[in-house]
Design an enzyme around this catalytic site. Structure first.
Site, PDB file in Angstrom:
ATOM      1  N   GLU A   1       0.818  -1.225   0.000  1.00  0.00           N
ATOM      2  CA  GLU A   1       0.000   0.000   0.000  1.00  0.00           C
ATOM      3  C   GLU A   1       0.848   1.270   0.000  1.00  0.00           C
ATOM      4  OE1 GLU A   1      -2.912  -0.225   3.143  1.00  0.00           O
ATOM      5  OE2 GLU A   1      -4.037  -1.805   2.131  1.00  0.00           O
TER       6      GLU A   1
ATOM      7  N   GLU B   1      -5.574  -8.420  -0.407  1.00  0.00           N
ATOM      8  CA  GLU B   1      -6.317  -8.048   0.803  1.00  0.00           C
ATOM      9  C   GLU B   1      -7.775  -7.835   0.409  1.00  0.00           C
ATOM     10  OE1 GLU B   1      -4.894  -5.044   3.508  1.00  0.00           O
ATOM     11  OE2 GLU B   1      -2.786  -5.489   3.069  1.00  0.00           O
TER      12      GLU B   1
END
Length: 502
Positions: free
Chosen positions: A175, A294
């Site tokens: 991320e 995710e």
């Protein structure tokens, strides 16, 4: 209550792709009680000699998880992998800035590899591109994968691991588009670093595959621009780009909530389009696939997480208690990813134990299954084979954020070798059952072996107090008549119709 009917056509000749088993992957991060009091609790009645909970191992095996991402997540962007190897008594205790907790480093790379073998899973290792970069990444690959005769491979051997771990899939950070991330970067900064890191990692071990960081969600302002720039730098060096999605029902609007898998579908299609645009731009013969590493429901614990004492060890962070409606959305998300099996090759339910997880543990007590455990388990066990391009005709509805939401969400998976066909289906209707007729005349001689149903009168029902409150049964009414699969799908239900050639 208006009667609802849906139709499908399932033909064994209309194929999407083989299911990559890694689509049923999961994720263990050094976060909350995922590791400590989750997979690892020395002194527990169920602990083995290494301190791993055998009751947790049993449940993970029931899920047939083949692939686990580790050690993060936000955690990895501040993690020094060297802190987690070698004699435990010499390992440092560190402040984890990602989650405001204290990390004792009792579990590290080697211990986690040991645990992964116990559950029968490969490891998807993430490297730190937040506070670190090229050098630390290549050293970790050497430590894990090089046989011997070099500094880091011999260091591994000195730690008691003669044979290399041979980790094949690696994440280039986590991320990095997010301002919350340690070492947050612009797309150009990350793309350059990821490309150069990828090169030296593959020079160290040419057999590995790499995942570049995509956007942390489809609502991130830099979405699409991020993917385009990152792939411009990394296209020839990576095999996958990542996607992350979490959904919640903060508005308590069930019809809208169950439609949120349509957002996931749009996210996948958009990223595929960007990947293929970059393929054309690069005049490349290589296709980039997707790693949905995710995904889950996450919103229940948001308020209680604000009360966690800073720098505590293994706090009860992100411990969502899932209800029945969450299980339905998880089912819809699984179906959505299977529909895109031609491009989604990796997916990691985030996470596996205690932290937004299907498996929960009580310290010193039992391990138990949340509501979302069941659709994931069913898909993982029965969703192996070839995804078929089913033609679906379903009544639809509009919700707050979505239009033309089909009441029937469904996908079919054909295991030709075992001569088994599985139809997964969710009825989103809140007020009525759904009569399903599926034309499957190409499957001559197939009969229904089992029709599993997950349903409940209380959409907010959980398994926290009564472990058997929200559990599936096998009393569905699916049957085949003259080549037509017929069933009445209960309102708000997850269905697994298993057919086998007789």
């Amino acid at each position: 209550m208006t009667e609802k009917k849906a139709k499908m056509t399932i033909d064994k000749q209309y194929k999407v792709a083989e299911v990559d088993p890694r689509i049923y992957g999961s994720f263990v991060e050094h976060l909350g009680r995922a590791v400590y009091e989750g997979i690892y609790e020395p002194g527990h009645p169920e602990a083995d000699k290494a301190g791993f909970r055998k009751d947790v191992i049993k449940l993970v095996k029931e899920l047939k998880v083949p692939f686990i991402r580790y050690p993060g997540g936000n955690f990895v962007s501040g993690y020094n992998w060297e802190d987690g190897v070698g004699p435990v008594e010499k390992r440092p205790t560190r402040l984890d800035l990602a989650w405001g907790t204290t990390e004792p480093n009792l579990i590290g790379t080697n211990e986690f590899m040991d645990w992964a073998k116990l559950v029968g899973a490969e490891v998807n290792m993430a490297v730190n591109l937040g506070t670190r970069g090229i050098d630390a990444a290549r050293n970790l690959v050497e430590y894990c994968n090089h046989p011997s005769g070099s500094y880091y491979s011999d260091l591994r051997k000195s730690h008691g691991y003669k044979e290399p771990h041979n980790i094949k899939t690696w994440c280039l950070g986590n991320e990095m588009d997010g301002p919350w991330q340690i070492g947050h970067k612009t797309a150009a900064e990350y793309g350059r670093l990821a490309a150069e890191t990828a090169k030296v990692m593959k020079w160290t071990d040419p057999s590995i595959e790499l995942v570049a960081c995509g956007s942390s969600g489809s609502a991130i302002p830099t979405f699409i621009d991020w993917e385009t720039t990152v792939l411009d730098h990394t296209y020839e060096h990576v095999e996958y780009i990542s996607l992350h999605s979490y959904y919640g029902n903060q508005e308590n609007d069930l019809s809208n909530y169950l439609a949120k898998s349509l957002d996931m579908d749009h996210f996948i299609k958009t990223v595929v389009a960007v990947c293929d645009y970059m393929k054309a731009k690069k005049r490349s013969k290589k296709t980039i696939h997707l790693s949905y590493d995710e995904w889950n429901v996450w919103y229940h614990s948001n308020e209680q997480d604000k009360e966690i004492e800073r720098w505590s060890k293994a706090p009860h962070l992100l411990e969502d208690i899932y209800n029945f409606e969450d299980a339905l959305l998880v089912g819809c998300m699984l179906i959505t990813m299977l529909k895109h099996a031609d491009r989604v090759k990796i997916a990691c339910l985030a996470q596996l134990v205690n932290v937004i997880a299907p498996i929960m543990t009580d310290k010193g007590g039992e391990a138990w299954c949340q509501t979302i455990f069941y659709p994931f388990m069913h898909a993982s066990i029965y969703g192996r084979g070839t995804v078929l391009q089913s033609v679906v005709s379903s009544p639809k509805y509009d919700s707050k954020d979505f239009t033309d939401v089909p009441y029937l969400e469904s996908v079919s998976v054909f295991n030709e070798e075992a001569e088994e066909l599985t139809v997964f289906a969710v009825n989103r209707a809140t007020d009525s059952s759904l009569d399903l007729e599926a034309d499957m005349r190409s499957f001559a001689g197939y009969t229904v072996k089992e029709h599993i149903v997950l349903e409940h009168d209380d959409v907010k029902g959980t398994n926290q107090e009564n472990r058997n409150n929200v559990v599936p049964h096998s009393c569905g009414d699916a049957h085949v008549c003259d080549g037509i699969l017929k069933s009445r799908l209960p309102k708000l239900s997850w269905n697994v119709m298993r057919l086998k050639k007789s």
